[in-house]
Each structure stands twice: as C-alpha cells, then as structure tokens.
Design an enzyme around this catalytic site. Structure first.
Site, PDB file in Angstrom:
ATOM      1  N   CYS A  39       0.831  -1.211   0.000  1.00 40.12           N
ATOM      2  CA  CYS A  39       0.000   0.000   0.000  1.00 40.12           C
ATOM      3  C   CYS A  39       0.865   1.260   0.000  1.00 40.12           C
ATOM      4  O   CYS A  39       0.552   2.230  -0.685  1.00 40.12           O
ATOM      5  CB  CYS A  39      -0.930   0.009   1.200  1.00 40.12           C
ATOM      6  SG  CYS A  39      -2.138  -1.334   1.182  1.00 40.12           S
ATOM      7  N   THR A  40       1.937   1.231   0.767  1.00 40.26           N
ATOM      8  CA  THR A  40       2.838   2.383   0.800  1.00 40.26           C
ATOM      9  C   THR A  40       3.460   2.596  -0.579  1.00 40.26           C
ATOM     10  O   THR A  40       3.508   3.728  -1.075  1.00 40.26           O
ATOM     11  CB  THR A  40       3.918   2.206   1.879  1.00 40.26           C
ATOM     12  OG1 THR A  40       3.266   2.094   3.150  1.00 40.26           O
ATOM     13  CG2 THR A  40       4.875   3.385   1.909  1.00 40.26           C
TER      14      THR A  40
END
Length: 146
Positions: A39-40
């Site tokens: 996600c990052t």
C-alpha cells in the site's frame, strides 16, 4: 453501473461526499491499509506521478479501513498529495464490491467514475498482492472523460 453515493471523513476529519464531485471524473483507490509495504508503494507511486494525475483534472482519493488519525500520519510521513478517506466499517467498500479475501480488509481496487456518476472502469484485486499500474489508471481516467 451508477456509482453508489457515500460520505466519509478524510485525514483532516473533513467530510468528503461523492455527490459533491459530480461534473468531473472521480477515482476511488481502495487499499488494505496505511503503512503496509504494498500500500505504501502504491500511494507513493501515485504521489510520484501526481503531476500526471493532476493533469487529467480528476478527483483522486484513497480509501481504506484505517481511521482519520492513521490517514493523517500516513499522509504526513510520505508527503502524499491525495485525500485519504476513512471507511472504518467497510460500508463503502462493500457498496462497491471491494472485498478482500483477508478478513476485515478491503480489496486493492480502482473505480473510475465519469462526470455523470457512472462507473467506467473497475479493477478489483481480492488478494491485493499486486498494485494497479498508474498508466492504466490514467488511461481509464482519459477514457471516462470522452
């Protein structure tokens, strides 16, 4: 499919309503969680391509089950330019069918909604190991604008 209407709080605690953005293309980027590795990378990729996204004129928002404080911290930590919305009870993710095979999480998904409120592009990844490609999303935005 007409995009289901919703209202969520962003990382500043401000209400964001989908109906308030009719007349322009809206991109919903559902993702499993703040500060997780994939996600990052996904959100930082959007940040790194922000000029290309902004050039489309589309409203691009991220949505996860993380709370407002988590979003604020995530935005600050990675200098993210997009608004992150908090769907803590997964109601909006469920409305859109962004269901993960991981209990309690949303599927990594992209929905591009045209100016009339119609979903023109849908990419739902229930396992979520691979992030969507920015070029595909930007292409889908351009197609929704025609």
């Amino acid at each position: 499919m007409t995009a289901p209407e919703f209202e969520l709080l962003d990382g500043k605690g401000t209400k964001w309503r989908l109906p308030g953005h009719r007349g322009r293309v809206v991109v919903l980027l559902f993702y499993p969680g703040d500060e997780t590795p994939i996600c990052t990378r996904q959100m930082c990729s959007v940040r790194d391509r922000w000029q290309d996204y902004a050039a489309t004129g589309a409203e691009v928002v991220g949505i996860s089950t993380d709370d407002v404080e988590s979003h604020k911290s995530f935005i600050d930590h990675h200098n993210l330019p997009l608004r992150l919305l908090s769907d803590v009870d997964r109601k909006v993710a469920d409305l859109y069918g962004a269901r993960s095979i991981i209990p309690g999480k949303v599927a990594r998904s992209v929905f591009v909604i045209d100016a009339d409120g119609v979903v023109r592009y849908r990419d739902v990844r229930p396992l979520g190991l691979f992030r969507p490609k920015d070029d595909q999303i930007i292409r889908a935005i351009r197609e929704a604008q025609q």
